[in-house]
Scaffold this active site. Sequence first.
Site, PDB file in Angstrom:
ATOM      1  N   ASP A  20      61.483  61.610 -22.701  1.00 62.41           N
ATOM      2  CA  ASP A  20      60.076  61.577 -22.277  1.00 62.41           C
ATOM      3  C   ASP A  20      59.518  60.917 -21.092  1.00 62.41           C
ATOM      4  O   ASP A  20      58.444  60.841 -20.884  1.00 62.41           O
ATOM      5  CB  ASP A  20      59.386  60.733 -23.685  1.00 62.41           C
ATOM      6  CG  ASP A  20      58.947  61.670 -24.782  1.00 62.41           C
ATOM      7  OD1 ASP A  20      58.428  62.763 -24.521  1.00 62.41           O
ATOM      8  OD2 ASP A  20      58.606  60.957 -25.830  1.00 62.41           O
ATOM      9  N   GLN A  61      58.268  58.741 -31.378  1.00 60.34           N
ATOM     10  CA  GLN A  61      57.115  59.304 -31.443  1.00 60.34           C
ATOM     11  C   GLN A  61      55.768  58.197 -31.433  1.00 60.34           C
ATOM     12  O   GLN A  61      55.954  57.446 -32.164  1.00 60.34           O
ATOM     13  CB  GLN A  61      56.850  60.203 -32.884  1.00 60.34           C
ATOM     14  CG  GLN A  61      55.700  60.717 -33.033  1.00 60.34           C
ATOM     15  CD  GLN A  61      55.441  61.870 -31.903  1.00 60.34           C
ATOM     16  OE1 GLN A  61      56.111  62.829 -31.647  1.00 60.34           O
ATOM     17  NE2 GLN A  61      54.016  61.984 -31.498  1.00 60.34           N
ATOM     18  N   LYS A  88      58.546  69.774 -33.105  1.00 59.58           N
ATOM     19  CA  LYS A  88      59.507  69.532 -31.910  1.00 59.58           C
ATOM     20  C   LYS A  88      61.024  69.853 -32.597  1.00 59.58           C
ATOM     21  O   LYS A  88      61.874  70.494 -31.789  1.00 59.58           O
ATOM     22  CB  LYS A  88      59.415  68.108 -31.377  1.00 59.58           C
ATOM     23  CG  LYS A  88      58.115  67.756 -30.518  1.00 59.58           C
ATOM     24  CD  LYS A  88      57.949  66.353 -30.338  1.00 59.58           C
ATOM     25  CE  LYS A  88      56.725  66.145 -29.529  1.00 59.58           C
ATOM     26  NZ  LYS A  88      56.490  64.645 -29.514  1.00 59.58           N
TER      27      LYS A  88
END
Length: 287
Positions: free
Chosen positions: A121, A98, A54
């Site tokens: 997200d 994460q 990422k």
Amino acid sequence: MPAKLIDGKAVAQQIREGIKAEVEQLVASGKEPPGLGVVLVGDDPASRTYVSMKEKACRAAGIYSEEHALPADSSQEKVLGIIEEYNRNPKIHGILVQLPLPDHLDSEQVLLAVRPDKDVDGFHPENVGRLWEGHPRFVPCTPLGILELIHSTGVPLKGKRAVVVGRSNIVGKPTAALLMAEHATITICHSRTADLPGECRSADVLVAAIGRARMIQGDWIKPGALVIDVGINRIAEGEKSRLVGDVDFEAAREVAGYLTPVPGGVGPMTIAMLLRNTLTSARRAQR
Ligand code: NDP
């Protein structure tokens, strides 16, 4: 005729190039580049790899990124403190925690701490609610990528029967919400579904997000259906191992109209959509 393969790598690359050009324009107009703040707790090798991918993608697109990597035994307060820093930092437009977090941490509380307008997200309950209500702000990246792949085929969703196998908050549920918003008639299946093969056979559009290697058989697929395989499963093959999806690829290829490969289908789209959400967030903040 074998199914047309949907090249997620190529679609993602095209999207990433578009984002890079948009970021260049933004910076040329005197604005700050979009910024992503990453929180990684523990030393799970898969999570480390995802975070590195990422960050590399951010750099390639001209997006600023910074990372807090914390030891596995970090306290809840420590993690919340870093999120609060990112919440206040004007250079950071997107925050990524994460997952999965180590077991001793309360993931729900951590995700709730992310400012909803930096939640790239799309996991904050406020953003989940907005998606189902029909006013999305941030949509989770993998479902957004799935929708892009479906759009890339030109197959219209309106009035189609879409079956999503898997009801996770990360993939299954938001994918179903997006398909319904595009006027497909949706069915969500899970481990207690009575007749999974029958449900799958009714699908014009079938999305498999199960996490079980090659579970969806060729004769579960309606001829000509559009099949999106989200699964990433590592299987042993002699001395080596390789990645396969949730769909029996070889069998599905003989029946489906369109099919995503694994790897090279949905996977690359997830990162591309993270970049897009971060750019969108920066644009909103800089309006
Ligand atoms: P989860 O484990 O959170 O959810 C799996 C879902 O599949 C659950 O709803 C579960 O049902 C259902 N399920 C499990 N076994 C069966 C079965 N035998 N029959 C019917 N349904 C079943 O997984 P995720 O949604 O996070 O991920 C799904 C897959 O997608 C994984 O392989 C993952 O690696 C991959 N993935 C890929 C991404 C990408 O970028 N390409 C991103 C995220 C995930 P129940 O709810 O009843 O337990």
